[in-house]
Design a protein around this motif. Structure first.
Motif, short mmCIF file in Angstrom:
data_model
loop_
_atom_site.label_atom_id
_atom_site.label_comp_id
_atom_site.label_asym_id
_atom_site.label_seq_id
_atom_site.Cartn_x
_atom_site.Cartn_y
_atom_site.Cartn_z
N PRO A 220 0.83 -1.22 0.00
CA PRO A 220 0.00 0.00 0.00
C PRO A 220 0.86 1.26 0.00
CG PRO A 220 0.15 -0.88 2.22
CD PRO A 220 0.91 -1.83 1.34
N HIS A 221 0.44 2.23 -0.75
CA HIS A 221 1.00 3.59 -0.67
C HIS A 221 -0.11 4.47 -0.13
CE1 HIS A 221 4.71 3.44 -3.59
NE2 HIS A 221 4.75 2.53 -2.64
N VAL A 231 -11.10 14.59 1.79
CA VAL A 231 -10.90 14.19 0.40
C VAL A 231 -9.40 14.14 0.13
CG1 VAL A 231 -13.08 15.15 -0.41
CG2 VAL A 231 -11.03 16.59 -0.39
N LEU A 232 -9.03 13.41 -0.94
CA LEU A 232 -7.63 13.34 -1.34
C LEU A 232 -7.30 14.46 -2.33
CD1 LEU A 232 -7.13 9.50 -1.93
CD2 LEU A 232 -6.57 10.83 0.10
N ARG A 233 -6.15 15.06 -2.16
CA ARG A 233 -5.70 16.08 -3.09
C ARG A 233 -4.95 15.41 -4.26
NH1 ARG A 233 -5.47 21.39 -1.23
NH2 ARG A 233 -6.11 21.68 0.94
N PRO A 234 -5.23 15.81 -5.48
CA PRO A 234 -4.58 15.18 -6.65
C PRO A 234 -3.06 15.21 -6.57
CG PRO A 234 -6.41 16.57 -7.34
CD PRO A 234 -6.22 16.81 -5.88
N ARG A 238 -0.53 12.01 -6.85
CA ARG A 238 0.49 11.98 -7.89
C ARG A 238 1.87 11.71 -7.29
NH1 ARG A 238 -0.22 16.73 -9.52
NH2 ARG A 238 -1.95 16.23 -10.93
N ALA A 239 2.13 12.25 -6.12
CA ALA A 239 3.44 12.05 -5.47
C ALA A 239 3.64 10.60 -5.01
CB ALA A 239 3.56 13.00 -4.27
#
Length: 245
Positions: A220-221, A231-234, A238-239
């Protein structure tokens, strides 16, 4: 529970006395209702002693029963399990709905008469399965594959529950990634099996994904949502992505 057991004993003893030829005897401080043999004398060899009291009070969790049990006693025992805490009103901490309309219950019960393990003898079940797949595909705007016209449905499979669906989806992602990663790095099928893929996921993941990580050789990352936003930030997602994702 003592009151429940006494009521059960009284009910079962009453039922036993209504059965065909019987006799009552007392021994060891317990009243037992026993089935007799066939009319006209000898025993059938198939009927065993019937003790309402013993069956009502035994702990079935101690092992597999040595003999069969009367269907009414089995149902009563199962009813006792759910007597205190199997109320639909207690289902307040889950996304799983347990309240159903009468028609839903009838449809569910009808499935008991279908041998789904040998589905080929039920052509209608394939139509039902494929229609359900197409409904979900349409819900998620799934593009039609090249084989859609041939098979009449999207690629997929119905599962017993959402955990099974997530595990199968995770495996599908893993095998697709393996093929891509092997081609990218010039690896053989055996070589690519030694490389662990990863899955980018929120720290608020459902428990089924932990099974995927533990049993399917996937790392898992984790990405943590921002406090107050949920919420997750894009840019955070991406990182966490690399060529093993």
């Amino acid at each position: 529970m003592r009151i429940i057991t006494l009521l059960l004993v009284a009910l079962n003893a009453s039922d036993a006395m209504r059965l065909a030829p019987h006799r009552l005897k007392s021994g060891g401080g317990r009243l037992m209702a026993l089935r007799g043999g066939r009319r006209g004398g000898g025993s059938s060899g198939l009927l065993s002693d019937y003790s309402a009291i013993e069956w009502a009070g035994e702990d079935v969790g101690e092992g597999f029963p040595a003999t069969g049990r009367d269907a009414r006693h089995v149902k009563t025992h199962l009813d006792n399990y759910k007597l205190l805490d199997f109320s639909p009103l207690l289902n307040t901490a889950s996304y799983v709905n347990v309240v159903a309309e009468r028609e839903e219950e009838e449809v569910a019960l009808s499935g008991l008469k279908v041998n789904i393990a040998d589905q080929t003898i039920y052509p209608g079940s394939f139509k039902l399965h494929n229609d359900a797949l197409n409904m979900l595909g349409d819900l998620w705007h799934l593009p039609k594959s090249a084989s859609f016209d041939e098979y009449g449905c999207h690629a997929g499979a119905c599962t017993v529950g959402s955990t099974e669906a997530c595990l199968l989806a995770g495996l599908a992602l893993k095998f697709r990634w393996r093929k891509w990663y092997a081609a990218r790095h010039g690896l053989s099928e055996a070589e690519v099996r030694s490389v662990y893929p990863n899955l980018v996921i929120s720290t608020m993941y459902q428990a089924c994904w932990e099974k995927l990580f533990k049993y399917m050789d996937i790392e898992p990352h984790f990405v943590s949502p921002k406090v107050g936003e949920m919420v997750l930030r894009p840019e955070d997602v991406r990182a966490a992505v690399d060529d093993k994702t």
